[in-house]
Write an enzyme that holds these catalytic residues in place. Sequence first.
Site, PDB file in Angstrom:
ATOM      1  N   LYS A  82       0.814  -1.212   0.000  1.00  0.00           N
ATOM      2  CA  LYS A  82       0.000   0.000   0.000  1.00  0.00           C
ATOM      3  C   LYS A  82       0.851   1.266   0.000  1.00  0.00           C
ATOM      4  O   LYS A  82       1.845   1.351   0.720  1.00  0.00           O
ATOM      5  CB  LYS A  82      -0.890   0.033   1.254  1.00  0.00           C
ATOM      6  CG  LYS A  82      -1.998  -1.012   1.271  1.00  0.00           C
ATOM      7  CD  LYS A  82      -2.850  -0.816   2.522  1.00  0.00           C
ATOM      8  CE  LYS A  82      -3.757  -1.996   2.800  1.00  0.00           C
ATOM      9  NZ  LYS A  82      -4.880  -2.117   1.859  1.00  0.00           N
ATOM     10  N   GLY A 154     -10.679  -3.097   9.066  1.00  0.00           N
ATOM     11  CA  GLY A 154     -10.286  -3.252  10.466  1.00  0.00           C
ATOM     12  C   GLY A 154     -11.454  -3.305  11.437  1.00  0.00           C
ATOM     13  O   GLY A 154     -11.268  -3.168  12.640  1.00  0.00           O
ATOM     14  N   GLY A 236      -8.337  -8.593   5.217  1.00  0.00           N
ATOM     15  CA  GLY A 236      -7.284  -7.923   5.969  1.00  0.00           C
ATOM     16  C   GLY A 236      -7.152  -8.521   7.341  1.00  0.00           C
ATOM     17  O   GLY A 236      -6.672  -9.648   7.521  1.00  0.00           O
TER      18      GLY A 236
END
Lengths: 295, 188
Positions: A82, A154, A236
């Site tokens: 990223k 997240g 993630g």
Amino acid sequence: MAIEKSTWTTKAGLAQMLKGGVIMDVIDVEQAKIAEEAGAVAVMALERVPADIRKQGGVARMSDPELIIRIKESVTIPVMAKARIGHFVEAQILEALGIDYIDESEVLTPADDEFHTDKHKFKIPFVNGCKNLGEALRRITEGAAMLRTKGEAGTGNVVEAVRHARTVFGEIRKLHGMSEDELFTAAKNLQAPYDLVKSVAQAGRLPVVNFAAGGIATPADAALMMQIGVDGVFVGSGIFKSGDPAKRAKAIVQATTHFRDAAIIAEVSKNLGEAMVGIEISKLPQDQLLANRGW
Amino acid sequence: MTVGVLALQGAFVEHEAMLVGIGVEVRQIRLPRDLAGIDRLIIPGGESTTIGKLMVMYDLLIPLRERISAGMPTWGTCAGAILMSRTILDGRPDQPALQVMDIESRRNAFGSQLDSFEADIDMTGLDAPFHTVFIRAPILQNPGPSCQVLASLPDGRIVAAQQKHMLATSFHPELTTDDRIHRYFLTL
């Protein structure tokens, strides 16, 4: 024989090869090996998964190049990393490392609150996030060769990923049914180039591969996104913040392949141990919502 | 004629669209029960480690190997070619594969994504050059006596080969609009 490297077809084509697969966030070599062993089609090399970025706060930047290289050397599958939105020097560094894809990501703290990176200037392909069709088409115009509908990274909560995927697909369906004269105004409202809007309207689909991302924590979440119509999923925090990452990773891979087969999804969902702790999105303050970054 | 396209992961929809354009029936293959009634098989590009693992998990590896060895025409593109080769170099040591063709494959033989490329190459059996797309592509090497080389790069590296009813290409005809290799495959 003339050889042309880093063409649009090779950039968008790599994303086509990832379809039907799971791209997993990893923070070290050990996790990267677990991901590859579980059947991931690519890994996203990071210093911190989004759940930790959210918890620890502060400015989130590109990861240490040394970490990214170690992860690249440890697996045979593609490696992504990223860069901050608009931080074209972080992108230049990632290109110099010779990885396979850059994610210009809202999970990191944006470096520019007005301009995204001009991705046409790069040999390496980019994936970008989108909340709606206008945002998707603006990113493609800037050179993105792959998209991901944004979720709320997240959180372990899939609701935002669902909302944004449904928004993008719904807007495409609406375009597809429009008459030619309506498309001019549609392009204005989408704030996207008319020619691109017209081609999406005719094809009834995006011109690049579109994965889901953000908040996917279970095999059922992955299959849900696939049935809604995405081409694959990014997972993630959902894997390595859970009780048994190897088993959960493998289960999510299987659910993504067999996304219409409820008997298989049921089977792979058994005894996965503890899922990551989820966060109710409405309890998050507005300024902590990552999906709102990017425009 | 029904052509099966292995649909565990990768660019299977692109092959399907090419075949539908030619006018043949296509079936996506995910489980052993899908194999009944197919006459041919395409193994698409994707990640060879992912496709190989899913073939093992869903008991496809052995039935596929048996059908192919018994004469079912089969074509592997990129990851598919890797899975068909007798030996995989630069892969994972424990990587599952079909190992039906007498040729070796070397994964990511050109480097990273930055070395992916397009080029026009000549291929045996085609009247004019084919525009090829190579993406993190493998090369093929050391073909056995029954394996015929169909296309190579100017430096001699093999990118397409055939062994009787089996075809392997390092590149992706399904990402172009040229259906000549798909049509050739249907004659095998």
